[in-house]
Design an enzyme around this catalytic site. Sequence first.
Site: not given
Length: 271
Positions: A8, A10
């Site tokens: 991922d 953020d």
Amino acid sequence: MTPALVFDCDGVLADTERDGHLPAFNATFAQFGLPVRWSVEEYGRLLAIGGGKERLATLFTPENVAAYGLPADPDEQKALIARWHKDKTERYTALIASGVLPARPGIARIAAEALAAGWLLAVASTSAEASVQAVLEHAVGSELAGTFSVFAGDVVPHKKPAPDIYLLALHELGVAPADVVVVEDSGNGLRAARAAGLATLVTVSSYTADEDFTGAALVVTSLGDLPDEPATVLADPYGLGVRGEVRLDDIERLRTAAGDAPGTTSKGAAL
């Protein structure tokens, strides 16, 4: 089959939500004369909604439309959200480029280890692609970033916690779920990855430390960089015994253990 490590963005590559996305959103509101400022706490609640445009859409309540002179027409709202989001993304990428948000411990190290061992590298995120590219290059350097496949933004119909972005990554990378390990930081991300049948390692971030990570194969404070930034293990259901930093052999053991666990499957949903 070639294994793949999928991150991922953020909260995983860098802890960007509170000190990156939030001030960029608020600066955009000021630029457009919108008398809204999201607090740290309020933005934390909005993170349950996947995607920046989707968070902006929450502003179009009947009360806000009347009070702030916002358009009531759905098409006009969509166009204004796109303008706001473009401005916000430009502000955010400039902030990332300034170097004020450090990469999370262990990201560059583990990516380099995986690449050297022949793993595929990718990022799968609901953030705008320009934002993801900026964070990725900042976190691992432009040369290593160039080896990543990036799946981001509006390339799928449903954002996390739906599994769409991970199903797209599986399809485009040409890998089976059993050959993939995902690194996530949130409950929404974990649910998305698990719904795609993927073993998931969680590195908690500033907004997510208290979320439910049931189903994660390993939960740590970070990937760790010894000796200065050690990782702490928060949950280790497969008994990997990580000490101080998560290394590639830990991730390989995690992938194997998760694939051999009762009730798991090597088959993903069809794209």
